[in-house]
Design an enzyme around this catalytic site. Structure first.
Site, PDB file in Angstrom:
ATOM      1  N   ALA A 202       0.862  -1.194   0.000  1.00 19.80           N
ATOM      2  CA  ALA A 202       0.000   0.000   0.000  1.00 19.80           C
ATOM      3  C   ALA A 202       0.889   1.232   0.000  1.00 19.80           C
ATOM      4  O   ALA A 202       2.045   1.165   0.417  1.00 19.80           O
ATOM      5  CB  ALA A 202      -0.888  -0.018   1.239  1.00 19.80           C
TER       6      ALA A 202
ATOM      7  N   GLU B  23      -0.536  -9.263  -0.566  1.00 22.99           N
ATOM      8  CA  GLU B  23      -1.965  -9.533  -0.334  1.00 22.99           C
ATOM      9  C   GLU B  23      -2.745  -9.520  -1.638  1.00 22.99           C
ATOM     10  O   GLU B  23      -3.637 -10.330  -1.854  1.00 22.99           O
ATOM     11  CB  GLU B  23      -2.518  -8.500   0.650  1.00 22.99           C
ATOM     12  CG  GLU B  23      -1.949  -8.672   2.048  1.00 22.99           C
ATOM     13  CD  GLU B  23      -2.337  -7.552   2.981  1.00 22.99           C
ATOM     14  OE1 GLU B  23      -2.027  -6.379   2.661  1.00 22.99           O
ATOM     15  OE2 GLU B  23      -2.927  -7.825   4.011  1.00 22.99           O
TER      16      GLU B  23
HETATM   17  N1  T1G Z   1       4.632   3.431   0.178  1.00 19.98           N
HETATM   18  C1  T1G Z   1       5.103   4.643  -0.215  1.00 19.98           C
HETATM   19  N2  T1G Z   1       6.398   4.884  -0.536  1.00 19.98           N
HETATM   20  C2  T1G Z   1       7.240   3.841  -0.471  1.00 19.98           C
HETATM   21  C3  T1G Z   1       6.826   2.549  -0.069  1.00 19.98           C
HETATM   22  C4  T1G Z   1       5.456   2.367   0.263  1.00 19.98           C
HETATM   23  N3  T1G Z   1       4.966   1.172   0.612  1.00 19.98           N
HETATM   24  N4  T1G Z   1       7.922   1.734  -0.093  1.00 19.98           N
HETATM   25  C5  T1G Z   1       8.950   2.492  -0.492  1.00 19.98           C
HETATM   26  N5  T1G Z   1       8.548   3.749  -0.726  1.00 19.98           N
HETATM   27  C6  T1G Z   1       9.375   4.857  -1.207  1.00 19.98           C
HETATM   28  C7  T1G Z   1      10.490   5.217  -0.251  1.00 19.98           C
HETATM   29  O1  T1G Z   1      10.028   6.132   0.717  1.00 19.98           O
HETATM   30  C8  T1G Z   1      11.477   5.840  -1.208  1.00 19.98           C
HETATM   31  O2  T1G Z   1      10.985   7.131  -1.511  1.00 19.98           O
HETATM   32  C9  T1G Z   1      11.337   5.007  -2.473  1.00 19.98           C
HETATM   33  O3  T1G Z   1      10.030   4.407  -2.389  1.00 19.98           O
HETATM   34  C10 T1G Z   1      12.362   3.917  -2.591  1.00 19.98           C
HETATM   35  O4  T1G Z   1      12.304   3.202  -1.359  1.00 19.98           O
HETATM   36  C11 T1G Z   1      -2.826  -2.959   3.293  1.00 19.98           C
HETATM   37  C12 T1G Z   1      -1.331  -1.376   4.779  1.00 19.98           C
HETATM   38  C13 T1G Z   1       9.974  -1.945  -1.221  1.00 19.98           C
HETATM   39  C14 T1G Z   1      11.955  -3.126  -0.236  1.00 19.98           C
HETATM   40  O5  T1G Z   1       6.356  -1.748   4.381  1.00 19.98           O
HETATM   41  O6  T1G Z   1      10.621  -2.036   2.358  1.00 19.98           O
HETATM   42  O7  T1G Z   1       0.868  -2.608   2.443  1.00 19.98           O
HETATM   43  O8  T1G Z   1      13.000   8.421  -0.806  1.00 19.98           O
HETATM   44  O9  T1G Z   1      14.752   3.487  -0.845  1.00 19.98           O
HETATM   45  O10 T1G Z   1      15.797   0.137  -1.137  1.00 19.98           O
HETATM   46  O11 T1G Z   1      -1.604  -4.607   4.396  1.00 19.98           O
HETATM   47  O12 T1G Z   1      11.059   0.461   0.017  1.00 19.98           O
HETATM   48  O13 T1G Z   1      12.664   7.797  -3.208  1.00 19.98           O
HETATM   49  O14 T1G Z   1      11.147   9.525  -2.107  1.00 19.98           O
HETATM   50  O15 T1G Z   1      13.331   1.770   0.375  1.00 19.98           O
HETATM   51  O16 T1G Z   1      14.686  -0.432  -3.391  1.00 19.98           O
HETATM   52  C15 T1G Z   1       3.863  -2.391   3.452  1.00 19.98           C
HETATM   53  C16 T1G Z   1       8.207  -0.660   2.552  1.00 19.98           C
HETATM   54  C17 T1G Z   1       3.136  -1.099   3.337  1.00 19.98           C
HETATM   55  C18 T1G Z   1       7.417  -1.951   2.275  1.00 19.98           C
HETATM   56  C19 T1G Z   1      12.271  -1.192  -1.791  1.00 19.98           C
HETATM   57  N6  T1G Z   1       5.061  -2.356   2.659  1.00 19.98           N
HETATM   58  N7  T1G Z   1       9.208  -0.459   1.544  1.00 19.98           N
HETATM   59  O17 T1G Z   1      13.537  -0.905  -1.205  1.00 19.98           O
HETATM   60  O18 T1G Z   1      13.910   1.456  -2.072  1.00 19.98           O
HETATM   61  S1  T1G Z   1       1.704  -1.091   4.347  1.00 19.98           S
HETATM   62  C20 T1G Z   1       6.242  -1.989   3.214  1.00 19.98           C
HETATM   63  C21 T1G Z   1      10.373  -1.166   1.562  1.00 19.98           C
HETATM   64  C22 T1G Z   1       0.640  -2.172   3.545  1.00 19.98           C
HETATM   65  C23 T1G Z   1      -1.428  -3.493   3.558  1.00 19.98           C
HETATM   66  C24 T1G Z   1      -0.562  -2.560   4.320  1.00 19.98           C
HETATM   67  C25 T1G Z   1      11.359  -0.817   0.491  1.00 19.98           C
HETATM   68  C26 T1G Z   1      11.365  -1.789  -0.683  1.00 19.98           C
HETATM   69  P1  T1G Z   1      12.018   8.297  -1.950  1.00 19.98           P
HETATM   70  P2  T1G Z   1      13.639   2.489  -0.872  1.00 19.98           P
HETATM   71  P3  T1G Z   1      14.576   0.038  -1.991  1.00 19.98           P
END
Ligand code: T1G
Length: 693
Positions: free
Chosen positions: A61, A105
């Site tokens: 998300a 999901e």
């Molecule tokens: N939402 C918004 N922005 C995100 C994002 C996300 N889920 N994940 C990464 N970004 C942005 C991050 O801030 C950065 O922005 C850029 O993308 C690159 O990220 C309903 C509610 C996927 C493994 O927790 O673990 O789904 O600095 O440097 O090293 O159940 O990002 O470029 O402006 O980390 O290649 C659950 C979180 C969400 C995954 C990629 N998902 N992200 O790593 O890049 S809650 C997460 C990560 C959800 C549902 C629930 C990593 C990555 P900017 P990065 P990366």
């Protein structure tokens, strides 16, 4: 469009296209529903494939939408998944790179899943203080089994797709081109009925209570102040005990409860804060970097050895320089011992240890460092010593080498002026133990070149540090703020507290260690040295003299088995010291001060708001680029509790008008000079704004 639809023969292909991680924001969700609708409406289409453009399927998300109307705006992720699951044509998720959170999901709502090897599979929501909110806690156990799924959900850990290839999560692993493989798979199953749904898999886990109780006990022991991990257990328990749709509703309720918590907002603040810290407005993100293939470290003491380990851990060969063979040998021995301790804990193999040791060599000749791409000076904190070192470095280092100083408070511009190449000079302030602490304060000098700054920020990531840029001032960000924190701690002793009371209050607030235990660990003589310099340079800055009295007794802390507390050989426990407590009480009397009972709230407010007020000044002066940078410094370098998000975030949660009101109250106390409100704090409070906009 952040999700496109194309037809490949009789297969409809929906491609998620919302860089950088295909976050499932509203537009993407709407695009998926639109694509599925078009495929279902076209009788020529027999199956649907959903895949992700770029580096991966989907990172979940869009966290940026949380706590905003967009997050729940239809089609919600639940709706998207229901549309897919109820489609009367098979939907295949084609996964590569990343399938995390809502991304996984979404895939679990599809009838089939195929993947290439190496894809990161995770439900990391718990790391953001929430839990999977679109069916993950109900579907993942059905394809992986309760225990594997619960472990992934409670830890948020990533598992590589090939490790799960034999489970029901994946119907096929694709060896070659993912799209080709997915199209071929879709053709193969296009006419297979009934369409398999994860929700229909019966979840059978006899005697669940015993296992779940064990799981709760284990999670409770490590969850600390975070409510999400235990709720993850409750949600998976519901997958076992409830009907699927009841389980989904229960999971949703838990998610909506958690997403509102301050703890979750703090974790999300830290998630974005970590990433924002590497962005420098006047340094373009595509600035060409200098190539860092080898490094040098000047000084093989505790800091120098720790710094050298960071390079070796990242696979960068590093030469450590000392003036005496004995010191060099001691440094190299310290490094070997550190690695051997890590190996004993099972966190390093013998092969890795040998490789890292092999990357670290010693020398006593500056000339041996000449070809290094970066050299970090880690010698005694004295400007005259720095001058000698940087004069030497300027003479021997190849053009373009980065000359970094590990100084913790000295003026980096003055150090740069010892060289003919100030543009190549930068501060890299590591925190002890340098091979462990995540924080790296990167001090940008007035003349530091933009590519040097960009290269150092990239290097921080490579050596797995949180790099935070600071301007040049006494103490940069962290030490400048901790100075005010320690000042208040001293004043509290004069006014009526004893060390244990202050430390207990700070540790109850969530600090890893209160100010006096921290000072005993770091060495009370360090602060003593800085205060003696400060008494001359800034006589207007008042301190309690009680810390000086302590040092005059030679009570420097753990290293002298006596500091604010007493210590026993081989025992790191801090024991209250009658001698010190009597000294404090006598000192108050010598000042003619009547000691008073001081509340825990006052202790915590004075310690924390001292940080906040100085942080506001640091922001105003542009020493820190943003409030979240200050929070990252304190979260990763000074043991500030993560569940409170950092001093500036915490002030925002308290409300800046309330913080200001308390500061004005303490300004009527015994040291008004220490409580002059920062103008920025006054302005933001008056405007009802926050530090972290
Ligand atoms: N939402 C918004 N922005 C995100 C994002 C996300 N889920 N994940 C990464 N970004 C942005 C991050 O801030 C950065 O922005 C850029 O993308 C690159 O990220 C309903 C509610 C996927 C493994 O927790 O673990 O789904 O600095 O440097 O090293 O159940 O990002 O470029 O402006 O980390 O290649 C659950 C979180 C969400 C995954 C990629 N998902 N992200 O790593 O890049 S809650 C997460 C990560 C959800 C549902 C629930 C990593 C990555 P900017 P990065 P990366």
């Amino acid at each position: 469009m952040s999700a496109t639809y194309q037809e490949h023969g009789d297969i409809g292909v929906i491609t998620l296209n919302n860089p950088p991680v295909n976050g499932l924001g509203h537009a993407t969700r709407a695009g998926i529903v639109d694509g599925v609708g078009r495929a279902l409406d076209n009788p020529a289409i027999k199956a649907i494939v959903i895949t992700g453009a770029g580096k991966g399927f989907s990172g979940g998300a869009d966290i940026r939408e949380f706590n905003s109307p967009k997050a729940l705006q239809e089609p919600s992720l639940h709706t998207v998944i229901r549309v897919i699951e109820e489609a009367d044509k098979p939907v295949v998720a084609a996964i590569h790179g990343v399938a995390m959170g809502g991304g996984l999901e979404l895939a679990l709502g599809c009838h089939y899943r195929v993947a290439t090897a190496g894809a990161q599979i995770a439900l990391p929501e718990v790391k953001l203080g929430i839990l999977p909110g679109a069916g993950g806690t109900q579907r993942l156990p059905r394809v992986l089994g309760v225990e594997t799924a619960l472990n992934m959900i409670v830890t948020g850990n990533t598992v590589l797709s090939e490790k799960l290839s034999a489970t029901k999560l994946f119907d096929q692993m694709i060896a070659g081109d993912l799209i080709e493989g997915a199209l071929a798979f879709a053709k193969k199953i296009a006419d297979t009925r009934p369409l398999p749904k994860v929700r229909d898999i019966r979840l059978n886990y006899p005697n669940a209570d015993g296992y779940l109780q064990f799981a709760r006990n284990t999670v409770r022991a490590v969850a600390g102040k975070f409510p999400a991990p235990l709720k993850c257990v409750d949600a998976v328990a519901a997958a076992i005990s409830k009907k699927f749709d009841d389980g989904i509703r229960y999971e949703r309720d838990l998610f909506l409860e958690l997403v509102q918590t301050t703890e979750s907002k703090a974790l999300r603040h830290a998630f974005f804060g970590e990433r924002a810290a590497s962005k420098v407005p006047d340094v373009p993100s595509d600035t060409p970097l200098r190539d860092i293939q080898s490094a040098g470290v000047i000084g093989a003491g505790t800091m120098g050895a720790g710094i050298a380990m960071n390079f070796a851990n990242a696979g960068i060969p590093v030469k450590m320089l000392e003036m005496k063979q004995e010191a060099l040998d001691k440094g190299l021995a310290t490094i070997r011992k550190n690695y051997e301790n890590t190996m004993k804990k099972g966190k390093l193999t013998q092969e890795q240890l040998d490789k890292r040791i092999g990357l670290i060599t010693g020398t006593m000749a500056y000339a041996d460092l000449a070809q290094a791409d970066i050299v970090v000076e880690a010698v005694f904190e004295d400007m005259a010593v720095k001058e000698k070192v940087f004069t030497q470095l300027d003479a021997v280092m190849k053009p373009g080498a980065i000359l970094a100083s590990n100084t913790s408070t000295l003026d980096v511009d003055q150090i740069a002026a010892f060289t003919k190449r100030p543009q190549d000079v930068i501060g890299t302030h590591f925190f002890s133990p340098a091979n462990v602490m995540k924080l790296l304060e990167i001090v940008r000098g007035e003349k530091t070149a933009k590519d040097v700054l960009a290269t150092t920020l990239a290097l921080a990531k490579k050596i797995r540090k949180t790099g935070v840029v600071s301007g040049v001032c006494d103490g940069f960000i962290g030490n400048r703020m901790v100075e005010q924190y320690i000042r208040q701690a001293g004043f509290l002793l004069e006014e009526g507290c004893l060390p244990e009371q202050v430390d207990k209050a700070a540790e109850k607030f969530g600090f890893a260690m209160g100010p006096f235990r921290m000072s005993d660990l770091a060495g009370n003589d360090i602060g003593w040295y800085i205060r003696k310099r400060r008494y001359i340079e800034k006589p207007e800055v008042t301190y309690s003299k009680v810390a000086d009295l302590l040092c005059e007794k030679g009570r420097f802390g753990q290293k002298t088995s006596a500091g604010w507390y007493d210590y026993k050989a081989g025992d790191r426990k801090a024991y209250a010291s009658d001698e010190v407590n009597q000294m404090i009480i006598a000192h108050s009397a010598s000042l003619g001060m009547t000691r008073r009972k001081i509340s825990e709230q006052e202790i915590v407010e004075r310690l924390v708001y001292a940080l906040v007020n100085e942080g506001a000044l640091i922001l105003e002066e542009g020493i820190a680029m943003r409030a979240s940078d200050i929070d990252m410094v304190y979260l990763t370098g000074y043991g500030f509790p993560l569940f409170r998000g950092g001093p500036m975030f915490y002030a925002d949660t308290v409300g800046l008008p309330n913080v200001l009101m308390s500061i004005r109250k303490y300004a009527k106390g015994s040291h008004p000079e220490a409580w002059k409100p920062a103008p920025l704090l006054e302005i933001l409070a008056a405007e009802g704004k926050a530090f972290n906009a």
